[in-house]
Design an enzyme around this catalytic site. Structure first.
Site, PDB file in Angstrom:
ATOM      1  CE1 TYR A 149      -3.623   2.589   0.525  1.00 35.54           C
ATOM      2  CE2 TYR A 149      -2.379   3.320   2.453  1.00 35.54           C
ATOM      3  CZ  TYR A 149      -3.405   3.515   1.541  1.00 35.54           C
ATOM      4  OH  TYR A 149      -4.200   4.629   1.632  1.00 35.54           O
ATOM      5  CG  ASP A 244       5.716   3.584   0.945  1.00 33.08           C
ATOM      6  OD1 ASP A 244       6.026   4.155   2.019  1.00 33.08           O
ATOM      7  OD2 ASP A 244       4.546   3.499   0.534  1.00 33.08           O
ATOM      8  CE  LYS A 272       0.664   4.511   8.332  1.00 30.36           C
ATOM      9  NZ  LYS A 272       0.774   4.009   6.963  1.00 30.36           N
TER      10      LYS A 272
END
Ligand SMILES: *Cc1c(COP(=O)(O)O)cnc(C)c1O
Length: 435
Positions: A149, A244, A272
């Protein structure tokens, strides 16, 4: 530990009310608990390793705001930095010294990053990273791995076609087919598929994009040699390698997967953890790549709230705490102990599980087989996961409400937390056996 009858009345009422005004009652889909066939908890507060719902229930939290709370919730030093920053104003839309300070810390942790841009979400970081890769290479296609994702930008809401390396189909309504077709989706941990894609679309691939440790289909570590092979294939084909590291950066090591596996990406995306619970993310690369970006280069990107002073203050405080020597050893020890107690508890109940763990992220898959890619995850017993989730919640353990999300361990989790979790897991596994 309380008995098996937690009351979620206020959450249920609030959810009904929220559904009238917010789509699905939530502002991000996984929060709706549809992955576990139940209703979401409404949160009142969180502190350290604990989260509290509006019915007054206390939970040991293994979601940690999807990994952002690596220091534990409401860390005093982060709160102080936020409070100090707030007093000076909430947004200027102009540069501040704190942004340079933050960039220096991130650059020091990642060998592959010489320059950085701050943005407000992981989605934005990856969306711009692929634009940058396209601008830098003059090519249009992106290779992406199924089950990884990368946020919700159009190009990345793409799902594999029928062949091994086909141009993708949209995975969301509203994504035009011609845009999805610029993405080639292949299985994770499959080097042959990467070779096939790069050969088939020779000279057209701008970047290979990957979560170096997949953590959005549960946790799946890279197979031995996988990341190195991606590095080599990208070099051979003059495509950029984008890691990522929105989950793994400053989590599995300060320098993320790149430090842990000793591989350098061309472009790195972070989010995050670095925002410490505030909307802050980043992407960075070598100077010659980053200098393609406006205002120096021709690839456009901008943001009213980019490098927001409150988010930047929180990030600076969090990274200061994380960069300290050896701090990841404690986290590794706590996480290893949770892994082994979950494995033991499942073994005692004769429930077959496979645990994948890299540092403080792990998944407990209900299967006796290895889990190496999305197909393997889809073949696990999701029904058993749902029951396990409910039994754990009833006993005060807050796991992510989806079999496709990770367990996130934080610095705030104590030995006592792990013991309580183990006891709850023993009961939960036993009840699965008796079902
Ligand atoms: C969460 C996540 C994103 C998206 O970040 P947002 O801040 O939710 O937009 C991108 N990539 C990975 C690997 C993620 O886990």
């Amino acid at each position: 530990m309380s008995c098996d009858s937690k009351n979620f009345k206020k959450s249920a009422l609030n959810y009904t009310e929220a559904c009238r005004y917010l789509v699905g009652g939530v502002n991000s889909p996984v929060r709706a608990y549809r992955g576990v066939d139940t209703k979401p908890l409404f949160i009142a507060s969180a502190k350290g390793s604990k989260i509290y719902d509006i019915d007054g229930n206390e939970f040991i939290d293994y979601v940690g705001s999807w990994g952002t709370a690596i220091l534990g919730h409401a860390h005093p030093k982060v709160l102080k930095a936020i409070n100090d920053a707030v007093k000076k104003g909430t947004s200027f839309g102009a540069p501040t010294a704190a942004e340079t300070e933050l960039a220096k810390k991130i650059i020091a942790a990642f060998k592959s990053i010489e320059k950085l841009r701050l943005v407000s979400s992981g989605t934005e970081a990856v969306m711009t990273a692929i634009r940058l890769a396209r601008g830098y290479t003059g090519r249009d296609l992106i290779v992406k791995m199924a089950g990884c994702y990368h946020g919700h930008s159009d190009s990345l809401l793409a799902t594999a076609g029928s062949g091994l390396a086909e141009q993708a189909m949209p995975s969301s309504a509203g994504v035009p087919e011609p845009i999805a077709k610029l993405t080639v989706v292949i299985p994770y941990n499959n080097i042959e598929a990467v070779k096939t894609a790069l050969k088939k679309f020779n000279g057209q691939v701008a970047a290979v994009l990957v979560e170096p440790v997949a953590a959005n289909m549960g946790v799946i570590p890279p197979a031995d040699g996988y990341l190195q092979a991606l590095r080599n294939l990208c070099d051979e084909n003059k495509a950029l390698l984008i890691f990522d590291e929105v989950i793994t950066g400053f989590r599995i090591a300060a320098g993320g997967a790149q430090q842990l596996f000793n591989i350098e990406a061309d472009i790195t995306c972070l989010g995050k953890v670095i925002g410490a619970g505030l909307p802050l993310a980043a992407f960075g690369a070598r100077a010659d790549i980053m200098d393609m970006l406006a205002p120096v280069g021709k690839v456009y990107q901008a943001g009213t709230l980019s490098g927001n002073p409150i988010a930047t203050a929180a990030a600076n405080a969090a990274l200061d705490l994380l960069i300290k020597n050896d701090c990841f050893k404690q986290l590794e020890a706590t996480s290893a102990s949770l892994e082994s107690s979950l494995a033991r508890a499942a073994g005692q109940a004769n429930i077959p599980i496979t645990i994948n763990r890299v540092g403080s992220i792990m998944s407990c898959f209900f299967t006796d087989k290895p889990v190496r890619n999305l197909e393997d995850v889809q073949a696990t017993n999701i029904g058993q996961f749902k029951k396990f989730f409910s039994k754990m919640l009833q006993q005060g353990i807050y796991l992510a409400p989806s079999a496709y999300e990770a367990i996130f361990v934080s610095f705030a989790h104590t030995t006592e937390d792990i013991e309580k979790t183990t006891k709850a897991a023993q009961k939960a596994f036993l009840s699965l056996k008796n079902d």
